[in-house]
Write a protein that holds these residues in place. Structure first.
Motif, PDB file in Angstrom:
ATOM      1  N   ARG A   1       0.820  -1.210   0.000  1.00 24.97           N
ATOM      2  CA  ARG A   1       0.000   0.000   0.000  1.00 24.97           C
ATOM      3  C   ARG A   1       0.862   1.271   0.000  1.00 24.97           C
ATOM      4  N   SER A   2       2.005   1.222   0.666  1.00 26.33           N
ATOM      5  CA  SER A   2       2.881   2.385   0.790  1.00 26.33           C
ATOM      6  C   SER A   2       4.248   2.058   0.201  1.00 26.33           C
ATOM      7  N   LYS A   3       4.896   3.041  -0.407  1.00 32.23           N
ATOM      8  CA  LYS A   3       6.193   2.809  -1.015  1.00 32.23           C
ATOM      9  C   LYS A   3       7.256   2.495   0.034  1.00 32.23           C
ATOM     10  N   LEU A   4       7.109   3.079   1.220  1.00 30.01           N
ATOM     11  CA  LEU A   4       8.136   2.917   2.245  1.00 30.01           C
ATOM     12  C   LEU A   4       7.504   2.996   3.624  1.00 30.01           C
ATOM     13  N   ARG A   5       7.914   2.079   4.515  1.00 30.23           N
ATOM     14  CA  ARG A   5       7.443   2.088   5.895  1.00 30.23           C
ATOM     15  C   ARG A   5       8.610   1.822   6.828  1.00 30.23           C
ATOM     16  N   THR A   6       8.719   2.622   7.881  1.00 32.40           N
ATOM     17  CA  THR A   6       9.753   2.361   8.872  1.00 32.40           C
ATOM     18  C   THR A   6       9.277   1.266   9.812  1.00 32.40           C
ATOM     19  N   ALA A   7      10.232   0.660  10.530  1.00 28.76           N
ATOM     20  CA  ALA A   7       9.884  -0.372  11.500  1.00 28.76           C
ATOM     21  C   ALA A   7       8.985   0.214  12.587  1.00 28.76           C
ATOM     22  N   ASN A   8       9.241   1.464  12.971  1.00 30.39           N
ATOM     23  CA  ASN A   8       8.415   2.117  13.997  1.00 30.39           C
ATOM     24  C   ASN A   8       6.977   2.279  13.516  1.00 30.39           C
ATOM     25  N   GLU A   9       6.807   2.657  12.240  1.00 27.55           N
ATOM     26  CA  GLU A   9       5.460   2.827  11.700  1.00 27.55           C
ATOM     27  C   GLU A   9       4.716   1.499  11.663  1.00 27.55           C
ATOM     28  N   LEU A  10       5.407   0.447  11.219  1.00 24.63           N
ATOM     29  CA  LEU A  10       4.779  -0.868  11.171  1.00 24.63           C
ATOM     30  C   LEU A  10       4.398  -1.348  12.570  1.00 24.63           C
ATOM     31  N   ALA A  11       5.273  -1.105  13.537  1.00 27.65           N
ATOM     32  CA  ALA A  11       4.996  -1.525  14.912  1.00 27.65           C
ATOM     33  C   ALA A  11       3.774  -0.801  15.462  1.00 27.65           C
ATOM     34  N   GLU A  12       3.664   0.498  15.139  1.00 34.85           N
ATOM     35  CA  GLU A  12       2.524   1.281  15.635  1.00 34.85           C
ATOM     36  C   GLU A  12       1.221   0.831  14.975  1.00 34.85           C
ATOM     37  N   ILE A  13       1.268   0.583  13.653  1.00 33.54           N
ATOM     38  CA  ILE A  13       0.066   0.163  12.922  1.00 33.54           C
ATOM     39  C   ILE A  13      -0.437  -1.186  13.424  1.00 33.54           C
ATOM     40  N   LEU A  14       0.499  -2.124  13.661  1.00 37.15           N
ATOM     41  CA  LEU A  14       0.110  -3.479  14.056  1.00 37.15           C
ATOM     42  C   LEU A  14       0.016  -3.661  15.560  1.00 37.15           C
ATOM     43  N   GLY A  15       0.467  -2.662  16.327  1.00 37.88           N
ATOM     44  CA  GLY A  15       0.369  -2.756  17.783  1.00 37.88           C
ATOM     45  C   GLY A  15       1.308  -3.783  18.383  1.00 37.88           C
ATOM     46  N   VAL A  16       2.519  -3.899  17.834  1.00 34.81           N
ATOM     47  CA  VAL A  16       3.507  -4.843  18.368  1.00 34.81           C
ATOM     48  C   VAL A  16       4.824  -4.108  18.614  1.00 34.81           C
ATOM     49  N   SER A  17       5.812  -4.833  19.149  1.00 33.56           N
ATOM     50  CA  SER A  17       7.099  -4.224  19.450  1.00 33.56           C
ATOM     51  C   SER A  17       7.993  -4.163  18.212  1.00 33.56           C
ATOM     52  N   LEU A  18       9.045  -3.340  18.284  1.00 34.28           N
ATOM     53  CA  LEU A  18      10.003  -3.250  17.194  1.00 34.28           C
ATOM     54  C   LEU A  18      10.684  -4.595  16.961  1.00 34.28           C
ATOM     55  N   ARG A  19      10.990  -5.300  18.053  1.00 32.03           N
ATOM     56  CA  ARG A  19      11.663  -6.593  17.937  1.00 32.03           C
ATOM     57  C   ARG A  19      10.802  -7.582  17.139  1.00 32.03           C
ATOM     58  N   THR A  20       9.475  -7.532  17.372  1.00 36.39           N
ATOM     59  CA  THR A  20       8.572  -8.417  16.633  1.00 36.39           C
ATOM     60  C   THR A  20       8.593  -8.080  15.145  1.00 36.39           C
ATOM     61  N   ILE A  21       8.603  -6.794  14.806  1.00 38.54           N
ATOM     62  CA  ILE A  21       8.655  -6.374  13.407  1.00 38.54           C
ATOM     63  C   ILE A  21       9.929  -6.874  12.748  1.00 38.54           C
ATOM     64  N   TYR A  22      11.076  -6.738  13.447  1.00 33.64           N
ATOM     65  CA  TYR A  22      12.351  -7.184  12.879  1.00 33.64           C
ATOM     66  C   TYR A  22      12.306  -8.687  12.597  1.00 33.64           C
ATOM     67  N   ARG A  23      11.748  -9.460  13.544  1.00 36.26           N
ATOM     68  CA  ARG A  23      11.659 -10.907  13.371  1.00 36.26           C
ATOM     69  C   ARG A  23      10.726 -11.258  12.201  1.00 36.26           C
ATOM     70  N   ASP A  24       9.597 -10.541  12.122  1.00 38.81           N
ATOM     71  CA  ASP A  24       8.628 -10.833  11.059  1.00 38.81           C
ATOM     72  C   ASP A  24       9.193 -10.507   9.683  1.00 38.81           C
ATOM     73  N   VAL A  25       9.906  -9.392   9.564  1.00 45.90           N
ATOM     74  CA  VAL A  25      10.499  -9.011   8.283  1.00 45.90           C
ATOM     75  C   VAL A  25      11.540 -10.045   7.852  1.00 45.90           C
ATOM     76  N   GLN A  26      12.322 -10.529   8.819  1.00 43.96           N
ATOM     77  CA  GLN A  26      13.308 -11.566   8.505  1.00 43.96           C
ATOM     78  C   GLN A  26      12.622 -12.843   8.032  1.00 43.96           C
ATOM     79  N   ALA A  27      11.511 -13.201   8.698  1.00 41.46           N
ATOM     80  CA  ALA A  27      10.778 -14.406   8.306  1.00 41.46           C
ATOM     81  C   ALA A  27      10.207 -14.266   6.903  1.00 41.46           C
ATOM     82  N   LEU A  28       9.718 -13.098   6.575  1.00 37.95           N
ATOM     83  CA  LEU A  28       9.185 -12.862   5.233  1.00 37.95           C
ATOM     84  C   LEU A  28      10.276 -12.949   4.180  1.00 37.95           C
TER      85      LEU A  28
END
Length: 316
Positions: free
Chosen positions: A16-43
């Motif tokens: 949907r967006s050209k660029l998203r920071t880890a902080n933005e993704l964490a805020e949108i999904l309501g999770v921690s930064l560490r969770t975002i880092y792990r999820d991005v690695q898994a993807l």
């Protein structure tokens, strides 16, 4: 939200967006930064081409998008306008769901389709009358009524009628079994319900309902009742005739009065007939045309209009 849903949400958000920071993704999904880092690695490990740019954020490789469903521009515009309508006209629960659905639809569109869709959307606007009232009383009432229908509970409310009863009262208390909701462009949301007072199905304009509560009494919608096929009985048995100035015939047509039955030119006048339950339903509308209209029948309504004009003259 489980991990699978979260991973899908990240991909959709990046689409949907050209660029998203880890902080933005964490805020949108309501999770921690560490969770975002792990999820991005898994993807990334699963083959999703996510690029991470230091100091900027994450993005998807150009040309990649997740296509569970493909839409044409016209299909996408139709769905997004529908979501926009629900956001404007429904209660908070459906409004939130419509917002979420709209973001998901936007996320699965390829960039060219999404940009063209946004361009067309920008040229279309859904207007609504009495926006302040709609945002308050009507939307709150819709949520309560939906809850009562789901639970099979009767509701109690105060109803503010437009036309007074024979005793002059415009306010009544009603206990009803809510069968369904219908939307009408002229009247807004209507509640179709079995009224204990009238012992029959009645229609109530949702914006005229106040002090609404869900009772502990239960009900069951009759098996024979089908909201989609339901046609109310036509109880408009009184014929009203009026002659309008021919020069405003187009304005009369545009007004699209619910009670209007026929209209035709007769000489230098525009002859219009109406069918109503009681002439009072037309009083304010007829008076609004001033000297450009003359009621010809029934005689009792002509007298009623004349009396109202006399009252108005006294005030001026």
């Amino acid at each position: 939200m489980n991990k699978t849903e979260r991973l899908l949400a990240i991909v959709m958000e990046l689409q949907r967006s050209k660029l998203r920071t880890a902080n933005e993704l964490a805020e949108i999904l309501g999770v921690s930064l560490r969770t975002i880092y792990r999820d991005v690695q898994a993807l990334s490990e699963s083959g999703v081409p996510i690029r991470g740019e230091t100091g900027l954020g994450y993005s998807l490789m150009e040309g990649y998008f997740l296509p569970p469903v493909s839409f044409t521009v016209e299909e996408a515009v139709s769905l997004l306008l529908g979501a926009d309508f629900i956001e404007k006209r429904f209660d908070p629960t459906f409004r939130a769901s419509a917002y979420s659905s709209r973001r998901k639809i936007e996320a699965i569109l390829s960039r060219p389709i999404r940009e063209e869709t946004h361009r067309i959307q920008g040229s279309i606007r859904l207007l609504q009358k009495n926006e302040l009232v709609t945002k308050t009383r009507e939307k709150v009432n819709l949520g309560i009524i939906r809850e009562a229908m789901l639970e099979g509970k009767k509701i109690l409310f105060t109803y503010h009628k437009r036309i007074a009863e024979s005793d002059g009262s415009r306010i009544t208390m009603r206990t009803v079994s809510p069968y369904g909701l219908a939307h009408d462009e002229q009247n807004g949301w209507l509640l179709l319900a079995y009224c204990d007072l009238r012992e029959d199905i009645r229609h109530f304009k949702v914006s005229r309902i106040s002090d609404l509560t869900v009772t502990s009494d239960t009900f069951q919608t009759p098996e024979h009742f089908n909201l989609q096929a339901y046609q109310p009985r036509d109880t408009r048995n009184i014929r009203v005739c009026a002659l309008f100035n021919a020069e405003i015939a187009d304005k009369v047509d545009e007004a699209n009065n619910y009670y209007m039955e026929t209209a035709e030119f007769k000489g230098d006048s525009y002859h219009v007939t109406f069918r109503v339950r009681q002439p009072e339903e037309l009083l304010s509308w007829i008076l609004g045309w001033g000297a450009d209209v003359v009621v010809t029948e029934p005689e009792s309504f002509k007298i009623r209009v004349r009396e109202e004009i006399e009252k108005m003259k006294e005030r001026y």
